[in-house]
Design an enzyme around this catalytic site. Structure first.
Site: not given
Ligand code: NAP
Ligand code: GDD
Length: 332
Positions: A154, A128, A126, A158, A83, A12
């Site tokens: 989700y 969220e 998160t 979490k 995620s 990821g």
């Molecule tokens: P991401 O890009 O969606 O990566 C998710 C990872 O989880 C991928 O490597 C995926 O592997 C792996 N995975 C999914 N199902 C699995 C399973 N059953 N067993 C083992 N691995 C599995 O997420 P990210 O943005 O790097 O975020 C990292 C973590 O932080 C996540 O837990 C996310 O919920 C949390 N988080 C993210 C954000 C954000 O804004 N990015 C904010 C707050 C919290 P595959 O490649 O095989 O699908």
């Molecule tokens: N993905 C997506 N695609 N989101 C959209 C779209 C679209 O076409 N159009 C509007 N949105 C709006 C979603 O409804 C949401 O309100 C916002 O854009 C952000 O969506 P995402 O980028 O999918 O992120 P997220 O905020 O729902 O979730 C991410 O952030 C969380 C932390 O607050 C993810 O990375 C989660 O894993 C993480 O925990």
């Protein structure tokens, strides 16, 4: 002796940045990869050959015990999850199995392999979990004491993972910390998330490869930072004497419209509206309207501070996508 780290979610966005950081710090880095034929395996092997991949899955407890035996980690970073919030509404049971119970499986693998007192654990909690409701402190933002009110399968999964991590800290004296991270993005963000979807579309429209983008709800606001800055905070949490929970955020919130403004201006388009169509397929049954984090505790205790600001983040993502799309590569 070099420290050993085990990362779940190595394929990821955060797995990429964290592996880079730990390798730079001299760690021996192990990563759990799932699936018989994970298409991202080649990418990791080519770009990050120092990562030792171990096959496993968060839903398969014995594979996690095996990963512990192979990697003998000092630190475990649990980044794996379903995620995507929208996807979690379509796969609520899977999301519970992976994102909630998978965390329990990882904690149990550490405990059963004798690591409860020696292994340090990071849980990817998160913003969220806050849900955007109870937003009763405008300007201050959510901190570690704010109420939780998750608004998606989700977010609920979490929240379980967050509390089971705290429970293992209290029950088994584990050095287990939760990073409550607000949205963090960058060129490695998956194309299914709104920031990367927009940066990639802006680049493709600029290059004549696409003529519009379809989005859902444009009203929500997010506290968007750069993923490279946030993995530093994860590492800092595990270097503290005591485990604890920390919010990582920028302390600013911006709408999707503001992100569109900056991204399209980056490719010379001053008005994005003619290029954006709304598609209800991208709307969610329940929405998180606003997220704004308060990172004071992380700044004061960890000495953490984000470096990349919002305009810098958008510019970085659009420039990356222009390069990628100009080279004709498949978006990744
Ligand atoms: P991401 O890009 O969606 O990566 C998710 C990872 O989880 C991928 O490597 C995926 O592997 C792996 N995975 C999914 N199902 C699995 C399973 N059953 N067993 C083992 N691995 C599995 O997420 P990210 O943005 O790097 O975020 C990292 C973590 O932080 C996540 O837990 C996310 O919920 C949390 N988080 C993210 C954000 C954000 O804004 N990015 C904010 C707050 C919290 P595959 O490649 O095989 O699908
Ligand atoms: N993905 C997506 N695609 N989101 C959209 C779209 C679209 O076409 N159009 C509007 N949105 C709006 C979603 O409804 C949401 O309100 C916002 O854009 C952000 O969506 P995402 O980028 O999918 O992120 P997220 O905020 O729902 O979730 C991410 O952030 C969380 C932390 O607050 C993810 O990375 C989660 O894993 C993480 O925990």
């Amino acid at each position: 002796m070099a420290k050993q780290a085990l990362i779940t979610g190595i394929t990821g966005q955060d797995g990429y940045h964290l592996a880079e950081l730990l390798n730079e710090k001299g760690y021996s880095v192990y990563g759990i990869i799932r699936g018989q034929q994970n298409p991202k395996k080649n990418r990791v092997e080519q770009e990050q050959p120092y990562v030792k991949l171990i096959e496993g899955d968060l839903t398969d407890p014995s594979s996690l015990v095996r990963a512990m035996e192979i990697s003998k980690p000092d630190e475990v970073y649990n980044l794996a999850a379903i995620s995507h919030v929208g996807y979690s509404f379509k796969t609520p049971q899977l999301t519970a199995d992976v994102t909630a119970k998978g965390t329990l499986n990882m904690l149990e693998a550490i405990r059963l392999s004798g690591g409860a007192k020696t292994v340090r654990f990071y849980q990817a909690s998160t913003s969220e979990m806050f849900g955007g409701l109870d937003y009763n402190r405008p300007g201050k933002g959510y901190d570690e004491e704010a109420l939780f009110h998750p608004r998606s399968p989700y977010g609920v999964a979490k929240l379980y993972a967050h509390w089971i991590t705290k429970n293992y800290r209290e029950s088994y004296d584990m050095h287990a910390s939760c990073g409550i991270l607000f949205n963090h993005e960058g060129p490695r963000r998956g194309l299914e998330f709104v920031t990367r979807k927009i940066s990639n579309a802006a680049a493709r429209i600029h290059l004549g490869k696409q003529d519009h983008i379809e989005l859902g709800n444009l009203e929500p606001k997010r506290d968007w930072g750069y993923a490279g800055d946030y993995v530093e905070g994860m590492w800092l949490m595990l270097q503290q004497d005591k485990p604890d929970d920390f919010v990582l955020a920028t302390g600013e919130t911006h709408s999707i419209g503001e992100y569109l403004d900056l991204a399209f201006k980056e490719v010379g388009i001053n008005d994005w509206k003619p290029y954006v169509k709304q598609n209800p397929a991208f709307m969610r049954p329940a929405e998180v309207d606003i997220l704004l984090g308060n990172p004071s505790k992380a700044e004061n205790v960890l000495g953490w501070k984000r470096k990349v600001d919002f305009p810098g983040l958008v510019k970085m993502m659009v420039e990356y996508d222009i390069g990628l799309e100009s080279a004709g590569s498949l978006s990744s």
